[in-house]
Design a protein around this motif. Structure first.
Motif: not given
Ligand code: G3I
Length: 363
Positions: A26-28, A36-38, A45-46, A358-359
């Motif tokens: 459960a993260k923020a 890739r979407v983020r 690019l990721y 990373l997210a």
């Protein structure tokens, strides 16, 4: 998008989504959107390095296509693999990876054209005896020419700085420098620009991320090199910062404030930034994987903060996506417990704390 790609993506979304739901982290970060979407939402690019053998691992290939919009061959675009004998080329691995990338809307990176390592056994003698720069300029022309318009960004020269060799310019003593002098670096980039004017040309290295005295030396000489190339009008578009860290062993530290100042200099020189090989080795850590995972994620987050604040970063690539491969081989499941945990997904392709770091960086 082909039906196979749609199926892959649906399967991948299910796999990653389930993993995300079961990830019990459960993260923020509220959504399960892929990296890739983020990244794309930030105009970035990721991606990850890969070997063509990994594409035969179906569940990995699905998650790779789901999570990444950039890819770089881990070793199959290096000269020891590409040109094992003079003039005899094997592009099979790089072709498979490039085809996969284009089938899944991913940008491809090329790594690397001129390096002191990963050269075929015959090359060093050929460089020493070379009458002119064709020994690397012709190679660059033929390899980049083959992928013109299909590989968007190239590590033209890799790891040319090594102050430990004691030169006043901090350059690495290697066969290229001994035969052609420091000018081999400029010439390699000139040849690359001629070979594919559309490609982003990157000088790729490590050593500028850390907190030790040798890192100060590395930053000084790297900036001198990049400043000199800018003054001479050498066509270098970006600095590739590898980002290899060690959480528990010496030699892989992070100094976020010195890194922030270094990136400000890179930006002032007019360069873009590619984080090209991010991983955080947890070797030497405690037995509890949860503790190691949290430490790896903390270093990832503290590294990516100045990277994102710099405003010049085009892409963040990790040097692998999952812990299940080691030195070119998929590791059997019963050995997964002993593997390093230095990448965003564990050996079961579940999202780890590093994935969430990373997210958050892309948020
Ligand atoms: O896949 C072949 C296998 O078929 C063959 O039997 C075996 C024995 O020759 O070699 C295997 O290829 C190896 C490949 O890794 C895959 O495991 C190559 O020999 C080996 O040299 C290669 O090592 C790579 C190394 O660079 C040297 O090219 C590593 O995968 C790769 O992770 C490492 O990556 C470097 C970056 O390029 C530059 N920055 C540092 C980074 C980490 O060292």
């Amino acid at each position: 998008m082909s039906s196979r790609t749609k199926m892959l993506t649906r399967r991948a979304m299910l796999a990653a989504g389930t993993a995300g739901l079961l990830g019990v982290r459960a993260k923020a970060v509220v959504s399960d959107a892929s990296l890739r979407v983020r990244a794309a939402k930030r105009g970035m690019l990721y991606g990850t390095c890969a070997g063509s053998y990994q594409l035969r691992d179906g569940e990995f290939a699905d998650v790779l296509a789901y999570e990444a919009n950039a890819m770089v061959p881990e070793y199959e675009l290096k000269r020891d693999t590409l040109e094992p004998r003079p003039g005899v080329f094997d592009f099979s691995g790089a072709d498979a990876l490039t085809d996969f990338a284009h089938a899944h809307g991913m940008k491809m990176r090329g790594h690397t054209l001129v390096w002191y390592a990963a050269n075929p056994p015959w090359l060093e003698a050929a460089v020493t005896a070379a009458k002119n720069e064709a020994v690397f300029a012709d190679y660059i022309a033929s390899v980049m020419g083959r992928y013109r318009g299909r590989i968007a960004s190239w590590d033209v020269v890799n790891e040319a700085v090594w102050p430990q060799d004691g030169r006043s310019d901090g350059l690495r003593d290697c066969c290229w420098l001994r035969r052609f002098g420091p000018g081999y670096i400029d010439s390699a980039f000139d040849a690359a620009r001629r070979a594919d004017p559309s490609a982003q040309l990157v000088y790729n290295d490590w050593g500028c991320e850390g907190a030790e005295r040798w890192n100060d030396d590395f930053r000084k000489h790297t900036l001198k090199l990049l400043e000199g190339m800018k003054k001479r009008g050498v066509p270098v578009d970006a600095y590739g910062m590898q980002g290899h860290f060690r959480a528990y062993r010496p030699g892989g530290t992070l100094d976020a404030s010195k890194l922030k100042a270094f990136l400000a200099e890179i930006r002032a020189l007019g360069y873009r930034l590619v984080v090209s090989e991010l991983d955080v080795d947890d070797d030497g850590g405690p037995a509890d994987a949860k503790v190691r995972d949290a430490k790896v994620a903390d270093i990832t987050a503290r590294f990516l903060a100045p990277v994102m604040e710099s405003g010049i970063c085009d892409a963040i690539l990790t040097w692998g996506l999952t812990d299940r491969y080691l030195r070119g081989k998929i590791i059997p499941q019963d050995m997964w417990i002993s593997l390093p945990r230095k990448l965003p997904l564990d050996a079961s392709l579940r999202r780890k704390d590093m994935w969430w770091a990373l997210a958050k960086a892309f948020r």
